[in-house]
Design an enzyme around this catalytic site. Structure first.
Site, mmCIF file in Angstrom:
data_model
loop_
_atom_site.group_PDB
_atom_site.id
_atom_site.type_symbol
_atom_site.label_atom_id
_atom_site.label_comp_id
_atom_site.label_asym_id
_atom_site.label_seq_id
_atom_site.Cartn_x
_atom_site.Cartn_y
_atom_site.Cartn_z
ATOM 1 N N ASP A 192 -1.326 7.032 6.450
ATOM 2 C CA ASP A 192 -1.253 5.604 6.733
ATOM 3 C C ASP A 192 -2.167 5.309 7.923
ATOM 4 O OD1 ASP A 192 -0.382 3.093 6.252
ATOM 5 O OD2 ASP A 192 1.697 3.431 6.835
ATOM 6 N N ARG A 207 6.584 -8.441 2.005
ATOM 7 C CA ARG A 207 7.434 -8.038 3.132
ATOM 8 C C ARG A 207 8.060 -9.258 3.794
ATOM 9 N NH1 ARG A 207 4.310 -4.605 6.622
ATOM 10 N NH2 ARG A 207 5.192 -2.787 5.592
ATOM 11 N N LYS A 226 0.825 -1.213 0.000
ATOM 12 C CA LYS A 226 0.000 0.000 0.000
ATOM 13 C C LYS A 226 0.858 1.262 0.000
ATOM 14 C CE LYS A 226 -2.152 -1.368 3.737
ATOM 15 N NZ LYS A 226 -1.480 -2.682 3.827
ATOM 16 N N THR A 227 1.824 1.308 0.909
ATOM 17 C CA THR A 227 2.701 2.473 0.971
ATOM 18 C C THR A 227 3.516 2.593 -0.319
ATOM 19 O OG1 THR A 227 2.857 2.220 3.363
ATOM 20 C CG2 THR A 227 4.528 3.591 2.326
ATOM 21 N N THR A 251 -5.409 -1.302 6.850
ATOM 22 C CA THR A 251 -5.505 -2.759 6.899
ATOM 23 C C THR A 251 -6.923 -3.162 7.323
ATOM 24 O OG1 THR A 251 -4.679 -2.608 9.158
ATOM 25 C CG2 THR A 251 -3.088 -3.185 7.464
#
Ligand SMILES: Nc1ncnc2c1ncn2[C@@H]1O[C@H](COP(=O)(O)OP(=O)(O)OP(=O)(O)O)[C@@H](O)[C@H]1O
Ligand SMILES: [Mg+2]
Length: 347
Positions: free
Chosen positions: A113, A221, A68-69, A162
């Site tokens: 965020d 990640r 997302k980031t 999230t």
């Protein structure tokens, strides 16, 4: 409450040692997978460019570590605009937000965020900024307080969360573009691993890349984190010339406590608790107590993967083992209630 990043190798939640920033792709071409989302974004960006207007406000949702980031930074790059990054819980007062908003120039991106963690009054304050590009700013305090209305430049708000379910409907409706990221397939993950290996300047063979991909829970990640640790295992084993091969990958993943299914001790604890009463749903709170873990963490961090892969099933009354869970633990699934009822009748 937001789940803390548990001290486990397979958590998708960001840990301090993760090199998210250096491994982040800098172009859409370097961004692997999520084809639908990427194609949509390219279309919206092109349209906004053609019409010479800023991009609509955009909301990215999806589990931790899926990009997302990264997407927010890519969008801002394509727009050639300044990206201002902040996060829901750090904005305490409208003045904090006003300070950021008034500095934005036309087309700039404000990235928030964990946008589901914005305080309600801040969220409501954002409404007029998003819709009319106006905010009220109070000057002075106490009985002589006055407020003036300021016009903002047309900026783009990008939110990431999230937990999209925690956003109020009026807030969500103010995002013209909403994209949901989903878990990555093993091929995409293997490609991400190979790409990251180049950045980290370590050789990796095909088998090892596939092995890492298969145990990364669909999460870039996690794949990148495994890669970084395996690089160290390789370095320790043979110096800089030693790349990551299958043997190093198997040994390293074992050291990290990750098994062939990409499960670790905590996952197995959850499965074992559910196995104690096969077929009887276990409530989230009970599961949390039995595993000494926060219920929110179980729900957001552990459970999604276990459910997607069929190890756990979520029912209205709680969690039970899924078909893969029974198989893994070598337990015969109990008969469905109707069948077992009949069984009793005749026994
Ligand atoms: N599609 C992708 N291709 C290549 N690398 C990716 C991709 N998606 C994510 N990554 C890698 O995974 C890491 C985590 O991604 P990112 O920080 O964007 O996730 P996130 O969704 O913002 O997570 P969080 O919810 O924890 O904030 C990044 O460093 C990046 O290197
Ligand atoms: Mg992020």
């Amino acid at each position: 409450m937001e789940p803390e990043a548990p001290a486990r190798a397979v958590t998708p939640v960001r840990r301090p040692e993760d090199s998210d920033r250096s491994l982040r792709p800098t172009t859409f071409d370097g961004f692997v997978g999520q084809t639908r989302v990427v194609n949509n974004l390219k279309t919206w960006l092109k349209a906004a460019g053609a019409a010479e207007r800023p991009l609509d406000h955009t909301l990215f949702t999806g589990p931790p570590g899926l990009g997302k980031t990264t997407l927010a930074t890519l969008v801002s790059r394509v727009l050639g605009s300044t990206l201002v990054m902040t996060s829901g819980p750090v904005i305490e007062r409208p003045a904090d937000l006003a300070g950021m908003l008034t500095k934005l120039r036309r087309g700039d991106v404000l990235f928030i965020d964990e946008i589901h963690r914005l305080r309600t009054h801040i969220e409501e304050y954002l409404y007029s900024a998003m819709e009319d590009y106006r905010i009220d700013v109070s000057i002075d305090e106490g009985p002589y307080a006055q407020s003036v209305s300021l016009t903002l430049q047309r900026f783009t708000l990008i939110g990431a969360t999230t937990r999209s379910g925690l956003l109020s409907k009026p807030f969500r409706d103010r995002f013209g573009i909403q994209e949901r990221l989903v878990a990555y397939g093993d091929e995409d993950l293997a490609e991400i691993v190979r790409r990251s290996a180049k950045v980290l300047e370590v050789e990796i063979d095909e088998d090892a890349a596939n092995l890492i991909a298969g145990r990364s829970r669909g999460t870039p990640r996690v794949a990148n984190r495994f890669l970084a640790r395996l690089r160290d295992v390789a370095l320790a084993a043979g110096g800089p010339a030693q790349g990551i091969d299958k043997e190093i990958a198997i040994r390293g993943l074992e050291m990290l406590g990750v098994d062939a299914q990409g499960l670790d001790d905590m996952d197995r604890r959850i499965l074992e608790v559910l196995a104690e009463s096969p077929g009887t749903p276990v409530g989230l709170k009970t599961l949390a107590v039995a595993t000494s873990e926060e219920d929110g963490t179980i729900e957001d961090v552990y459970e999604p993967y276990l459910i997607v892969r069929g190890y756990v099933r979520k029912t209205a009354r709680g969690r039970i083992l899924g078909p893969k869970g029974y198989e893994l633990l070598g337990i015969t699934p109990p008969l469905a209630p109707a069948e077992s009822g009949q069984g009793k009748l005749f026994s």
